[in-house]
Design a protein around this motif. Sequence first.
Motif, PDB file in Angstrom:
ATOM      1  N   VAL A  78       7.208   2.985  45.294  1.00 11.58           N
ATOM      2  CA  VAL A  78       7.796   1.824  45.968  1.00 11.58           C
ATOM      3  C   VAL A  78       8.659   1.081  44.942  1.00 11.58           C
ATOM      4  O   VAL A  78       8.164   0.684  43.888  1.00 11.58           O
ATOM      5  N   PRO A  79       9.959   0.891  45.221  1.00 10.11           N
ATOM      6  CA  PRO A  79      10.860   0.347  44.202  1.00 10.11           C
ATOM      7  C   PRO A  79      10.656  -1.144  43.945  1.00 10.11           C
ATOM      8  O   PRO A  79      10.625  -1.945  44.879  1.00 10.11           O
ATOM      9  N   PRO A  80      10.560  -1.531  42.660  1.00  5.11           N
ATOM     10  CA  PRO A  80      10.391  -2.946  42.326  1.00  5.11           C
ATOM     11  C   PRO A  80      11.713  -3.686  42.160  1.00  5.11           C
ATOM     12  O   PRO A  80      11.720  -4.907  42.073  1.00  5.11           O
ATOM     13  N   LYS A  81      12.829  -2.938  42.082  1.00  7.04           N
ATOM     14  CA  LYS A  81      14.126  -3.573  41.855  1.00  7.04           C
ATOM     15  C   LYS A  81      15.190  -2.900  42.705  1.00  7.04           C
ATOM     16  O   LYS A  81      15.184  -1.683  42.890  1.00  7.04           O
ATOM     17  N   ALA A  82      16.112  -3.707  43.213  1.00  9.70           N
ATOM     18  CA  ALA A  82      17.250  -3.193  43.981  1.00  9.70           C
ATOM     19  C   ALA A  82      18.452  -4.086  43.716  1.00  9.70           C
ATOM     20  O   ALA A  82      18.317  -5.311  43.643  1.00  9.70           O
ATOM     21  N   LYS A  83      19.634  -3.472  43.581  1.00  8.14           N
ATOM     22  CA  LYS A  83      20.848  -4.235  43.294  1.00  8.14           C
ATOM     23  C   LYS A  83      21.943  -3.913  44.302  1.00  8.14           C
ATOM     24  O   LYS A  83      22.032  -2.788  44.788  1.00  8.14           O
ATOM     25  N   ALA A  84      22.757  -4.913  44.596  1.00  8.48           N
ATOM     26  CA  ALA A  84      23.913  -4.722  45.467  1.00  8.48           C
ATOM     27  C   ALA A  84      25.084  -5.519  44.903  1.00  8.48           C
ATOM     28  O   ALA A  84      24.899  -6.598  44.347  1.00  8.48           O
ATOM     29  N   VAL A  85      26.281  -4.977  45.071  1.00  7.07           N
ATOM     30  CA  VAL A  85      27.507  -5.686  44.717  1.00  7.07           C
ATOM     31  C   VAL A  85      28.263  -5.996  46.002  1.00  7.07           C
ATOM     32  O   VAL A  85      28.448  -5.106  46.852  1.00  7.07           O
ATOM     33  N   ILE A  86      28.646  -7.268  46.159  1.00  5.71           N
ATOM     34  CA  ILE A  86      29.375  -7.689  47.351  1.00  5.71           C
ATOM     35  C   ILE A  86      30.681  -8.377  46.939  1.00  5.71           C
ATOM     36  O   ILE A  86      30.847  -8.770  45.791  1.00  5.71           O
ATOM     37  N   GLU A  87      31.589  -8.527  47.903  1.00  5.46           N
ATOM     38  CA  GLU A  87      32.862  -9.207  47.662  1.00  5.46           C
ATOM     39  C   GLU A  87      33.149 -10.185  48.791  1.00  5.46           C
ATOM     40  O   GLU A  87      32.719  -9.985  49.939  1.00  5.46           O
ATOM     41  N   VAL A  91       0.809   7.038  63.341  1.00  6.85           N
ATOM     42  CA  VAL A  91      -0.361   7.768  63.822  1.00  6.85           C
ATOM     43  C   VAL A  91      -1.487   7.532  62.828  1.00  6.85           C
ATOM     44  O   VAL A  91      -1.243   7.295  61.643  1.00  6.85           O
ATOM     45  N   GLU A  92      -2.736   7.558  63.298  1.00  5.85           N
ATOM     46  CA  GLU A  92      -3.873   7.424  62.388  1.00  5.85           C
ATOM     47  C   GLU A  92      -5.100   8.086  62.982  1.00  5.85           C
ATOM     48  O   GLU A  92      -5.156   8.382  64.184  1.00  5.85           O
ATOM     49  N   ASP A  93      -6.098   8.333  62.137  1.00  6.15           N
ATOM     50  CA  ASP A  93      -7.358   8.912  62.596  1.00  6.15           C
ATOM     51  C   ASP A  93      -8.482   8.428  61.684  1.00  6.15           C
ATOM     52  O   ASP A  93      -8.246   7.848  60.624  1.00  6.15           O
ATOM     53  N   GLU A  94      -9.715   8.649  62.108  1.00  2.35           N
ATOM     54  CA  GLU A  94     -10.867   8.159  61.361  1.00  2.35           C
ATOM     55  C   GLU A  94     -11.055   8.921  60.050  1.00  2.35           C
ATOM     56  O   GLU A  94     -11.505   8.353  59.054  1.00  2.35           O
ATOM     57  N   ARG A  95     -10.730  10.202  60.025  1.00  4.77           N
ATOM     58  CA  ARG A  95     -10.991  11.025  58.839  1.00  4.77           C
ATOM     59  C   ARG A  95     -10.060  10.713  57.682  1.00  4.77           C
ATOM     60  O   ARG A  95     -10.461  10.743  56.525  1.00  4.77           O
ATOM     61  N   SER A  96      -8.802  10.407  57.979  1.00  5.71           N
ATOM     62  CA  SER A  96      -7.838  10.264  56.877  1.00  5.71           C
ATOM     63  C   SER A  96      -6.995   9.005  56.942  1.00  5.71           C
ATOM     64  O   SER A  96      -6.129   8.792  56.090  1.00  5.71           O
ATOM     65  N   GLY A  97      -7.219   8.144  57.936  1.00  5.88           N
ATOM     66  CA  GLY A  97      -6.517   6.874  57.986  1.00  5.88           C
ATOM     67  C   GLY A  97      -5.149   6.949  58.642  1.00  5.88           C
ATOM     68  O   GLY A  97      -4.865   7.856  59.430  1.00  5.88           O
ATOM     69  N   ALA A  98      -4.283   5.997  58.303  1.00  2.00           N
ATOM     70  CA  ALA A  98      -2.992   5.852  58.970  1.00  2.00           C
ATOM     71  C   ALA A  98      -1.868   6.525  58.188  1.00  2.00           C
ATOM     72  O   ALA A  98      -1.929   6.676  56.964  1.00  2.00           O
ATOM     73  N   LEU A  99      -0.832   6.896  58.906  1.00  2.00           N
ATOM     74  CA  LEU A  99       0.402   7.349  58.278  1.00  2.00           C
ATOM     75  C   LEU A  99       0.981   6.205  57.454  1.00  2.00           C
ATOM     76  O   LEU A  99       0.897   5.038  57.844  1.00  2.00           O
ATOM     77  N   THR A 100       1.567   6.526  56.307  1.00  2.00           N
ATOM     78  CA  THR A 100       2.237   5.510  55.490  1.00  2.00           C
ATOM     79  C   THR A 100       3.694   5.901  55.273  1.00  2.00           C
ATOM     80  O   THR A 100       4.040   7.083  55.253  1.00  2.00           O
ATOM     81  N   LEU A 101       4.528   4.884  55.114  1.00  3.11           N
ATOM     82  CA  LEU A 101       5.963   5.097  54.935  1.00  3.11           C
ATOM     83  C   LEU A 101       6.478   4.158  53.843  1.00  3.11           C
ATOM     84  O   LEU A 101       6.175   2.964  53.856  1.00  3.11           O
ATOM     85  N   ALA A 102       7.239   4.720  52.913  1.00  2.00           N
ATOM     86  CA  ALA A 102       7.854   3.919  51.846  1.00  2.00           C
ATOM     87  C   ALA A 102       9.325   4.306  51.714  1.00  2.00           C
ATOM     88  O   ALA A 102       9.644   5.466  51.455  1.00  2.00           O
ATOM     89  N   PHE A 103      10.212   3.341  51.918  1.00  2.00           N
ATOM     90  CA  PHE A 103      11.654   3.517  51.712  1.00  2.00           C
ATOM     91  C   PHE A 103      11.853   3.396  50.195  1.00  2.00           C
ATOM     92  O   PHE A 103      11.777   2.302  49.643  1.00  2.00           O
ATOM     93  N   SER A 104      12.117   4.513  49.493  1.00  2.00           N
ATOM     94  CA  SER A 104      11.968   4.511  48.045  1.00  2.00           C
ATOM     95  C   SER A 104      13.261   4.583  47.229  1.00  2.00           C
ATOM     96  O   SER A 104      13.276   4.137  46.079  1.00  2.00           O
ATOM     97  N   ILE A 105      14.323   5.142  47.766  1.00  2.00           N
ATOM     98  CA  ILE A 105      15.580   5.235  47.020  1.00  2.00           C
ATOM     99  C   ILE A 105      16.749   4.990  47.972  1.00  2.00           C
ATOM    100  O   ILE A 105      16.776   5.529  49.080  1.00  2.00           O
TER     101      ILE A 105
END
Length: 467
Positions: free
Chosen positions: A219-228, A321-335
């Motif tokens: 999970v990214p701790p820093k993100a940069k953008a250049v705008i005009e 989606v999730e289940d008792e054996r393994s829990g919930a799906l996870t999603l991370a927008f990383s790059i």
Amino acid sequence: MRKYREEIEKYIDDHRDEMVEDIIRLCSINSQRSEYVEGAPFGEGPKRALTLALNLAEKYGFEITNYDNYVGAVDLNDREKGLDILAHLDVVPEGEGWSVTAPFEPKEIDGKIYGRGTSDDKGPAVAALFALRAVRDLGIPVKKNTRLVLGTDEECGSSCIQYYYKKEQEAPMTFSPDGEFPVVNIEKGRLQGEFSAALEDGGDKRLVSIEAGTKVNVVPPKAKAVIEGFDIDEVEEKAKAVAEETGIKFSFDLVPVFEITALGANAHASTPDSGNNAITGLLELLCRLEFSPSKKIETIKKLYKLMPHGDTSGENLGIAVEDERSGALTLAFSILNLKNNIMHGFFDCRIPVSGDGEKILKTVSEKFKGIDIEFLEDTVVKPHEVDGNSPFVKTLLSIYEDYTGLKGECLAMGGGTYVHDIENGVAFGAVFPGTDTKMHGADEFVVIDELVAAAKIFAQAIVELCE
């Protein structure tokens, strides 16, 4: 009292300081993967870490094997295969926000060792080495070999271990100290999605570039953008509101360009809720700014709608989606990178055992196609599961219970380890319940007492599984 327990405990306790010293030496090496050079398939850092680890094992009297600097192996004896212990010596990037020490200047403070790799996975690797030492030096009779396998590319795809298993057969039993106690017998499936798009630009108020994220599984701790075309006042006003809602911190640099920096908190992609995603925080701000109309801004907004800040379950993508054996799906927008009107990005999705990986892949592909973004990934790693009632797993759980007094039970995790593709492989330690070692984050640490306990548990496991 388990057979040999008293001898094992005394040996490990007597060698505690030596173990700490070895961990500090090993964690002083920056072993992030870098460019290939001859003789160093994953760069000089991983090679240096492997060389040191094998030198330590050789100094302690073990026979070692170096598999072309992809993997190293340390053998307890020369008998038939009984148990493999798989650990890794490469690390994730430093990340932001270190306060106790610099990432590669490990320090022992108040019963902990701080530094990148102390918990993931150099500390546990050294604990496993000292477990081998205990069994060998105590002369405990075992009928089969235990091999400590030390890889150098776990964080970037485990190609090192794939190389190793082209040359060697799996042992009948395998555990990796790259997870949690008691026993992790289920690892979720994985989809690491890649996408790209060419975006048309226009107008005075425009988004020039985005640069965010370093690894797909972080999970990214820093993100940069250049705008005009914007005044600082209108951006600061919007940023203040986003910061209050998300916890993301923003800073601005107006020279030589108008650059926005978003600061969140990193985490392993399998546990995105434990971090604060700087990419999605930055996109929340960008989507609130009044840019000139363009295909670029329109597409960015549609992309953000699919993976908004705080949605770590894939709800907006339609894949929750999730289940008792393994829990919930996870999603991370990383790059996410945007340069010269070309957008390129990645996300990391961990899929529970009940999830239909191919269906999820199809759903994601259709969602991206619907917003004119090319989805480039077509491979899903299936979940991994070992029978929790097998004699192998039951032995590990029994040893854990006796040494800790805690309940032994099987766990599921979103993180993938070396054993994900090993038929009879589980993760066994080295993190204890209730301890957050900040793995993949700033100020990563290991509790020395817990690592000493892990070494004792590993030694007992070697004895009982190979006796």
